[in-house]
Design a protein around this motif. Structure first.
Motif, PDB file in Angstrom:
ATOM      1  N   PHE A  64       9.752   5.343   3.065  1.00 33.05           N
ATOM      2  CA  PHE A  64       9.816   6.040   1.781  1.00 33.05           C
ATOM      3  C   PHE A  64      11.260   6.415   1.433  1.00 33.05           C
ATOM      4  CE2 PHE A  64       5.199   7.796   1.987  1.00 33.05           C
ATOM      5  CZ  PHE A  64       4.729   6.563   1.564  1.00 33.05           C
ATOM      6  N   ARG A  65      12.008   6.844   2.427  1.00 32.87           N
ATOM      7  CA  ARG A  65      13.404   7.237   2.193  1.00 32.87           C
ATOM      8  C   ARG A  65      14.211   6.048   1.640  1.00 32.87           C
ATOM      9  NH1 ARG A  65      16.509  11.511   3.957  1.00 32.87           N
ATOM     10  NH2 ARG A  65      14.914  12.243   5.423  1.00 32.87           N
ATOM     11  N   GLU A  66      13.966   4.861   2.203  1.00 37.68           N
ATOM     12  CA  GLU A  66      14.661   3.671   1.728  1.00 37.68           C
ATOM     13  C   GLU A  66      14.230   3.325   0.299  1.00 37.68           C
ATOM     14  OE1 GLU A  66      17.113   1.838   3.144  1.00 37.68           O
ATOM     15  OE2 GLU A  66      17.158   3.453   4.648  1.00 37.68           O
ATOM     16  N   GLU A  67      12.935   3.446   0.036  1.00 36.43           N
ATOM     17  CA  GLU A  67      12.432   3.136  -1.302  1.00 36.43           C
ATOM     18  C   GLU A  67      12.972   4.100  -2.348  1.00 36.43           C
ATOM     19  OE1 GLU A  67      10.304   0.500  -2.414  1.00 36.43           O
ATOM     20  OE2 GLU A  67      11.166  -0.159  -0.509  1.00 36.43           O
ATOM     21  N   LEU A  68      13.190   5.331  -1.965  1.00 39.82           N
ATOM     22  CA  LEU A  68      13.668   6.346  -2.904  1.00 39.82           C
ATOM     23  C   LEU A  68      15.137   6.173  -3.271  1.00 39.82           C
ATOM     24  CD1 LEU A  68      11.860   9.495  -1.476  1.00 39.82           C
ATOM     25  CD2 LEU A  68      11.431   8.401  -3.681  1.00 39.82           C
ATOM     26  N   LYS A  69      15.812   5.237  -2.646  1.00 37.94           N
ATOM     27  CA  LYS A  69      17.198   4.971  -3.011  1.00 37.94           C
ATOM     28  C   LYS A  69      17.300   4.342  -4.399  1.00 37.94           C
ATOM     29  CE  LYS A  69      19.060   4.529   1.675  1.00 37.94           C
ATOM     30  NZ  LYS A  69      19.701   3.647   2.677  1.00 37.94           N
ATOM     31  N   SER A  70      16.200   3.776  -4.872  1.00 36.05           N
ATOM     32  CA  SER A  70      16.172   3.250  -6.236  1.00 36.05           C
ATOM     33  C   SER A  70      15.989   4.407  -7.216  1.00 36.05           C
ATOM     34  CB  SER A  70      15.036   2.236  -6.398  1.00 36.05           C
ATOM     35  OG  SER A  70      13.783   2.889  -6.348  1.00 36.05           O
ATOM     36  N   ASP A  71      16.117   4.123  -8.503  1.00 36.54           N
ATOM     37  CA  ASP A  71      15.986   5.171  -9.522  1.00 36.54           C
ATOM     38  C   ASP A  71      14.626   5.096 -10.211  1.00 36.54           C
ATOM     39  OD1 ASP A  71      18.576   6.146  -9.079  1.00 36.54           O
ATOM     40  OD2 ASP A  71      19.447   4.605 -10.368  1.00 36.54           O
ATOM     41  N   SER A  72      13.612   4.709  -9.468  1.00 33.23           N
ATOM     42  CA  SER A  72      12.291   4.480 -10.064  1.00 33.23           C
ATOM     43  C   SER A  72      11.313   5.630  -9.854  1.00 33.23           C
ATOM     44  CB  SER A  72      11.685   3.193  -9.476  1.00 33.23           C
ATOM     45  OG  SER A  72      12.563   2.108  -9.638  1.00 33.23           O
ATOM     46  N   TYR A  73      11.782   6.738  -9.316  1.00 35.36           N
ATOM     47  CA  TYR A  73      10.822   7.770  -8.920  1.00 35.36           C
ATOM     48  C   TYR A  73      11.059   9.118  -9.588  1.00 35.36           C
ATOM     49  CZ  TYR A  73       9.263   4.366  -5.548  1.00 35.36           C
ATOM     50  OH  TYR A  73       8.766   3.218  -4.972  1.00 35.36           O
ATOM     51  N   TYR A  74      11.710   9.127 -10.749  1.00 38.01           N
ATOM     52  CA  TYR A  74      11.818  10.309 -11.583  1.00 38.01           C
ATOM     53  C   TYR A  74      12.382  11.502 -10.793  1.00 38.01           C
ATOM     54  CZ  TYR A  74       8.010   7.229 -13.102  1.00 38.01           C
ATOM     55  OH  TYR A  74       7.234   6.143 -13.373  1.00 38.01           O
ATOM     56  N   GLN A  75      11.877  12.698 -11.128  1.00 35.07           N
ATOM     57  CA  GLN A  75      12.340  13.895 -10.431  1.00 35.07           C
ATOM     58  C   GLN A  75      11.809  13.981  -8.998  1.00 35.07           C
ATOM     59  OE1 GLN A  75      10.661  13.882 -13.418  1.00 35.07           O
ATOM     60  NE2 GLN A  75      11.305  15.584 -14.723  1.00 35.07           N
ATOM     61  N   PHE A  76      10.840  13.143  -8.679  1.00 32.67           N
ATOM     62  CA  PHE A  76      10.223  13.197  -7.355  1.00 32.67           C
ATOM     63  C   PHE A  76      11.218  12.872  -6.251  1.00 32.67           C
ATOM     64  CE2 PHE A  76       7.856  10.924  -3.950  1.00 32.67           C
ATOM     65  CZ  PHE A  76       7.104  11.997  -3.495  1.00 32.67           C
ATOM     66  N   LYS A  77      12.225  12.093  -6.566  1.00 38.58           N
ATOM     67  CA  LYS A  77      13.195  11.666  -5.556  1.00 38.58           C
ATOM     68  C   LYS A  77      13.861  12.871  -4.897  1.00 38.58           C
ATOM     69  CE  LYS A  77      17.393   8.860  -5.030  1.00 38.58           C
ATOM     70  NZ  LYS A  77      18.301   7.894  -5.699  1.00 38.58           N
ATOM     71  N   THR A  78      14.377  13.789  -5.693  1.00 34.69           N
ATOM     72  CA  THR A  78      15.042  14.977  -5.153  1.00 34.69           C
ATOM     73  C   THR A  78      14.073  15.825  -4.347  1.00 34.69           C
ATOM     74  OG1 THR A  78      16.578  15.011  -7.021  1.00 34.69           O
ATOM     75  CG2 THR A  78      16.349  17.042  -5.748  1.00 34.69           C
ATOM     76  N   PHE A  79      12.882  16.022  -4.894  1.00 35.08           N
ATOM     77  CA  PHE A  79      11.853  16.816  -4.212  1.00 35.08           C
ATOM     78  C   PHE A  79      11.504  16.210  -2.860  1.00 35.08           C
ATOM     79  CE2 PHE A  79       7.255  17.085  -3.332  1.00 35.08           C
ATOM     80  CZ  PHE A  79       7.104  18.453  -3.165  1.00 35.08           C
ATOM     81  N   VAL A  87       0.842  -1.202   0.000  1.00 37.58           N
ATOM     82  CA  VAL A  87       0.000   0.000   0.000  1.00 37.58           C
ATOM     83  C   VAL A  87       0.878   1.254   0.000  1.00 37.58           C
ATOM     84  CG1 VAL A  87      -1.654   1.360   1.333  1.00 37.58           C
ATOM     85  CG2 VAL A  87      -1.974  -1.115   1.112  1.00 37.58           C
ATOM     86  N   LEU A  88       1.910   1.255   0.822  1.00 32.32           N
ATOM     87  CA  LEU A  88       2.824   2.390   0.866  1.00 32.32           C
ATOM     88  C   LEU A  88       3.507   2.595  -0.484  1.00 32.32           C
ATOM     89  CD1 LEU A  88       4.448   1.827   4.384  1.00 32.32           C
ATOM     90  CD2 LEU A  88       2.789   3.592   3.765  1.00 32.32           C
ATOM     91  N   ASP A  89       3.872   1.507  -1.148  1.00 32.92           N
ATOM     92  CA  ASP A  89       4.484   1.608  -2.476  1.00 32.92           C
ATOM     93  C   ASP A  89       3.514   2.242  -3.473  1.00 32.92           C
ATOM     94  OD1 ASP A  89       6.811   0.474  -1.571  1.00 32.92           O
ATOM     95  OD2 ASP A  89       6.310  -1.557  -2.265  1.00 32.92           O
ATOM     96  N   ASP A  90       2.250   1.821  -3.402  1.00 30.35           N
ATOM     97  CA  ASP A  90       1.237   2.389  -4.310  1.00 30.35           C
ATOM     98  C   ASP A  90       1.089   3.882  -4.074  1.00 30.35           C
ATOM     99  OD1 ASP A  90       0.775  -0.061  -5.436  1.00 30.35           O
ATOM    100  OD2 ASP A  90      -1.059  -0.486  -4.287  1.00 30.35           O
ATOM    101  N   TYR A  91       1.104   4.288  -2.804  1.00 30.13           N
ATOM    102  CA  TYR A  91       0.956   5.707  -2.496  1.00 30.13           C
ATOM    103  C   TYR A  91       2.179   6.497  -2.960  1.00 30.13           C
ATOM    104  CZ  TYR A  91       0.194  10.041   0.019  1.00 30.13           C
ATOM    105  OH  TYR A  91       0.027  11.367   0.330  1.00 30.13           O
ATOM    106  N   LEU A  92       3.369   5.940  -2.745  1.00 32.16           N
ATOM    107  CA  LEU A  92       4.589   6.620  -3.175  1.00 32.16           C
ATOM    108  C   LEU A  92       4.626   6.759  -4.697  1.00 32.16           C
ATOM    109  CD1 LEU A  92       7.198   7.870  -2.067  1.00 32.16           C
ATOM    110  CD2 LEU A  92       8.299   5.643  -2.374  1.00 32.16           C
ATOM    111  N   ASN A  93       4.189   5.733  -5.395  1.00 33.36           N
ATOM    112  CA  ASN A  93       4.113   5.807  -6.866  1.00 33.36           C
ATOM    113  C   ASN A  93       3.135   6.896  -7.309  1.00 33.36           C
ATOM    114  OD1 ASN A  93       5.970   3.762  -7.459  1.00 33.36           O
ATOM    115  ND2 ASN A  93       4.421   2.156  -7.265  1.00 33.36           N
TER     116      ASN A  93
END
Length: 211
Positions: A185-200, A140-146
C-alpha cells in the motif's frame, strides 16, 4: 474535521434543537402579538416589520436544519450501503491474503516465492480465479485500497459521521498491521490517485510501524 464532528453532534441532538426552535418561535410570536396589539399603527410600524422578519428567520432556520439533516442522512445511507457491499465482496479475499502472508511456516518453506505468490496455494476454489497468481492478489489489494480512499474522501467531505469512519479504520488497521500488505500500500500511495487519503494512510502506517 472538527466542524463535521460538531455537525453530527447537532444531528444527534435534533429533537432538542427542533423543540427549542419551536418553543422560541412560539414565544417570539406571542410577544410580537402582544406588542402589535398595543400599537394602533401596527401595520406600518417598524416594530411590526422587525417581528415578522424575526419569525420568518426562525421558521427558515428550523426548516433549513431539518432539510440539511435529511439530505446528509440520505447521502450517508446510500454511501454506507454501497461501501459495505463492496467490502463484503472483498472481505474473503483480503482475509485469505492476510492469513497467507501471516503464515511464517509456509513462507519459510518457499523462500524463493514472494508471499503474495503463495496466496493461490491457500485459497479456496471460490477465490482461486482472482487469487491464483501474484498479479491477481495485487488487483484485489488495489480494489481494497481504492475502497479505503473513497470512504475517507466521503468522510472528508462530511458525508460520513466520524464514529463510522473510526469504525471503518479499525477494520482497515487489521490489514495495515500486516507488513507485506502495508508495504504494498505504501508503494501504491506514491502515486497521486488517492486524494486526501494518502496523507491519512501514511500517518497511520508510521504509527503502526512504531508500535
Amino acid at each position: 474535521m472538527n466542524h463535521y464532528r460538531i455537525k453530527y453532534w447537532l444531528y444527534k441532538q435534533d429533537q432538542w434543537i427542533i423543540s427549542g426552535l419551536v418553543i422560541l418561535l412560539t414565544a417570539v410570536t406571542n410577544v410580537a402579538l402582544i406588542d402589535i396589539s398595543n400599537n394602533d399603527q401596527w401595520a406600518s410600524s417598524i416594530e411590526f416589520r422587525a417581528w415578522v422578519a424575526i419569525i420568518i428567520g426562525l421558521i427558515t432556520l428550523l426548516f433549513a436544519f431539518m432539510r440539511q439533516k435529511h439530505n446528509d442522512m440520505s447521502v450517508f445511507f446510500q454511501l454506507f450501503e454501497k461501501y459495505n457491499q463492496r467490502y463484503d465482496e472483498l472481505n474473503d479475499y483480503m482475509n485469505t491474503i492476510l492469513a497467507t502472508t501471516n503464515d511464517t511456516e509456509l513462507i519459510e518453506q518457499n523462500p524463493r516465492i514472494e508471499p503474495f505468490g503463495l496466496v493461490g496455494r491457500k485459497c479456496s476454489r471460490e477465490l482461486a480465479p482472482r487469487l491464483h497468481n501474484e498479479s491477481g492478489v495485487k488487483n484485489v489489494l488495489d480494489d481494497y485500497l481504492n475502497l479505503c480512499a473513497e470512504e475517507y474522501l466521503a468522510y472528508s467531505n462530511g458525508y460520513i459521521p466520524p464514529q463510522i469512519m473510526e469504525y471503518w479504520y479499525n477494520g482497515m488497521k487489521v490489514f495495515f498491521k500486516n507488513d507485506d500488505i502495508r508495504q504494498y500500500f505504501r508503494e501504491e500511495l506514491k502515486s497521486d490517485s488517492y486524494y486526501q487519503f494518502k496523507t491519512f494512510a501514511l500517518e497511520k502506517f508510521d504509527e503502526i510501524g512504531q508500535n
